[in-house]
Design a protein around this motif. Structure first.
Motif, PDB file in Angstrom:
ATOM      1  N   ILE A  79     -26.525 -99.429 -22.557  1.00 29.00           N
ATOM      2  CA  ILE A  79     -25.438 -99.622 -23.424  1.00 29.00           C
ATOM      3  C   ILE A  79     -24.499 -99.476 -22.885  1.00 29.00           C
ATOM      4  CG2 ILE A  79     -24.766 -98.897 -25.560  1.00 29.00           C
ATOM      5  CD1 ILE A  79     -27.589 -98.004 -26.377  1.00 29.00           C
ATOM      6  N   LEU A  80     -24.035 -98.555 -22.071  1.00 29.36           N
ATOM      7  CA  LEU A  80     -23.318 -98.581 -21.764  1.00 29.36           C
ATOM      8  C   LEU A  80     -22.393 -98.779 -20.821  1.00 29.36           C
ATOM      9  CD1 LEU A  80     -23.099 -93.932 -20.801  1.00 29.36           C
ATOM     10  CD2 LEU A  80     -21.825 -95.376 -22.888  1.00 29.36           C
ATOM     11  N   PHE A  81     -23.292 -99.209 -19.968  1.00 32.09           N
ATOM     12  CA  PHE A  81     -23.035-100.455 -18.617  1.00 32.09           C
ATOM     13  C   PHE A  81     -22.873-101.442 -19.772  1.00 32.09           C
ATOM     14  CE2 PHE A  81     -24.320 -98.056 -15.532  1.00 32.09           C
ATOM     15  CZ  PHE A  81     -23.580 -97.948 -14.630  1.00 32.09           C
ATOM     16  N   ASN A 184     -10.499-106.690 -13.741  1.00 28.46           N
ATOM     17  CA  ASN A 184     -10.791-106.273 -14.908  1.00 28.46           C
ATOM     18  C   ASN A 184     -12.277-107.590 -14.814  1.00 28.46           C
ATOM     19  OD1 ASN A 184      -9.655-104.134 -16.003  1.00 28.46           O
ATOM     20  ND2 ASN A 184      -7.785-104.770 -16.229  1.00 28.46           N
ATOM     21  N   PHE A 185     -12.143-108.607 -14.536  1.00 32.63           N
ATOM     22  CA  PHE A 185     -12.970-109.136 -14.282  1.00 32.63           C
ATOM     23  C   PHE A 185     -14.359-109.027 -13.278  1.00 32.63           C
ATOM     24  CE2 PHE A 185      -9.552-112.462 -16.130  1.00 32.63           C
ATOM     25  CZ  PHE A 185     -10.313-112.725 -17.400  1.00 32.63           C
ATOM     26  N   ILE A 186     -14.064-108.619 -12.118  1.00 35.39           N
ATOM     27  CA  ILE A 186     -14.395-108.209 -11.343  1.00 35.39           C
ATOM     28  C   ILE A 186     -15.790-106.949 -11.353  1.00 35.39           C
ATOM     29  CG2 ILE A 186     -14.870-107.286  -8.944  1.00 35.39           C
ATOM     30  CD1 ILE A 186     -12.435-108.328  -8.476  1.00 35.39           C
ATOM     31  N   LEU A 187     -14.856-106.143 -12.209  1.00 32.90           N
ATOM     32  CA  LEU A 187     -16.066-105.754 -12.806  1.00 32.90           C
ATOM     33  C   LEU A 187     -16.915-105.165 -13.979  1.00 32.90           C
ATOM     34  CD1 LEU A 187     -12.860-101.941 -12.711  1.00 32.90           C
ATOM     35  CD2 LEU A 187     -14.386-102.338 -11.180  1.00 32.90           C
ATOM     36  N   GLY A 188     -16.113-106.001 -14.856  1.00 32.34           N
ATOM     37  CA  GLY A 188     -17.290-106.283 -15.622  1.00 32.34           C
ATOM     38  C   GLY A 188     -17.881-107.039 -15.815  1.00 32.34           C
ATOM     39  N   GLY A 189     -18.269-108.147 -14.926  1.00 36.88           N
ATOM     40  CA  GLY A 189     -19.053-108.593 -14.050  1.00 36.88           C
ATOM     41  C   GLY A 189     -19.846-107.682 -12.961  1.00 36.88           C
ATOM     42  N   ILE A 190     -19.626-106.882 -12.252  1.00 37.49           N
ATOM     43  CA  ILE A 190     -21.155-106.112 -11.747  1.00 37.49           C
ATOM     44  C   ILE A 190     -21.190-104.684 -12.718  1.00 37.49           C
ATOM     45  CG2 ILE A 190     -20.248-103.330 -10.224  1.00 37.49           C
ATOM     46  CD1 ILE A 190     -18.305-104.589  -8.725  1.00 37.49           C
ATOM     47  N   GLY A 192     -21.900-104.910 -16.276  1.00 35.43           N
ATOM     48  CA  GLY A 192     -23.035-106.339 -16.711  1.00 35.43           C
ATOM     49  C   GLY A 192     -24.091-106.246 -15.261  1.00 35.43           C
ATOM     50  N   ILE A 193     -23.950-107.016 -14.942  1.00 40.22           N
ATOM     51  CA  ILE A 193     -25.054-107.099 -13.521  1.00 40.22           C
ATOM     52  C   ILE A 193     -26.085-105.702 -13.254  1.00 40.22           C
ATOM     53  CG2 ILE A 193     -25.953-107.144 -10.966  1.00 40.22           C
ATOM     54  CD1 ILE A 193     -23.448-109.547 -10.719  1.00 40.22           C
TER      55      ILE A 193
END
Length: 204
Positions: A79-81, A184-190, A192-193
């Motif tokens: 949930i946190l990630f 921020n987009f890169i971290l969002g992807g990381i 999420g994965i």
């Protein structure tokens, strides 16, 4: 042991990368008071990161030793990630091109680093989530030695990132809008994965 250090370094480096209160304050101090004062600030931040990371991993290990609570904690990590992923993508879309850095009233840079890092309320939940993910996927055995090496890596990772902000302050200030959006987009992807991998692990 090298793996624990690398994991600690990378997770803290990634966490401290997006323009936020700590690294922008480091940048501001570097521009206005010089690199030496900015390093004092970074030392203060790093000391607190050592403490926060250690507490987080000890707590995570304790929770995982309780089977029922451990499973629940893994769900919380997902949930946190997931929330972090949504947050980073939202921030990447909505964030303005420039960010204002608030003036700090505390003159001692080292003390300011200690204080602002202590007030960073996301640090412990973040490292608890990281610790849970590492333990769930079998990437880290939570012995006292491994925990201390991970903590060392996390502190050095944070200090290294703040040093980059310190030494490249002028360049980063000019490119802040582009840097912020992309990171921020890169971290969002990381994140999420990581959430997806943890879900798959739980289902199996």
């Amino acid at each position: 042991m090298a793996l624990q250090f690398i994991l600690g370094f990378l997770t803290s480096f990634v966490a401290a990368t997006p323009p936020g209160l700590l690294n922008l304050t480091s940048l501001k101090i570097s521009l206005e008071k010089g690199k030496r004062k900015s390093y004092h600030f970074a030392f203060g931040v790093t000391i607190i990161i050592f403490i926060q990371t250690y507490i987080s991993l000890i707590f995570t290990n304790y929770i995982h030793n309780k089977s029922f609570i451990g499973t629940s904690f893994q769900v919380i990590a997902v949930i946190l990630f997931s929330l972090l992923s949504v947050y980073f993508f939202y921030k990447g879309i909505k964030e303005k091109k420039t960010q204002k850095i608030k003036k700090a009233k505390i003159k001692n840079s080292f003390t300011l680093g200690l204080l602002l890092s202590t007030l960073n309320l996301l640090a412990i939940p973040y490292y608890c989530s990281v610790g849970s993910t590492l333990k769930t996927n079998g990437w880290m055995d939570f012995t006292q030695t491994n925990i201390l090496i991970f903590v060392l890596g996390s502190g050095i990772g944070t200090f290294a990132l703040l040093s980059i902000y310190n030494n490249l302050a002028s360049l980063i200030q000019k490119e802040m809008g582009l840097l912020s959006r992309n990171i921020n987009f890169i971290l969002g992807g990381i994140t999420g994965i990581i959430a997806l991998v943890t879900i798959i692990k739980l289902l199996n």
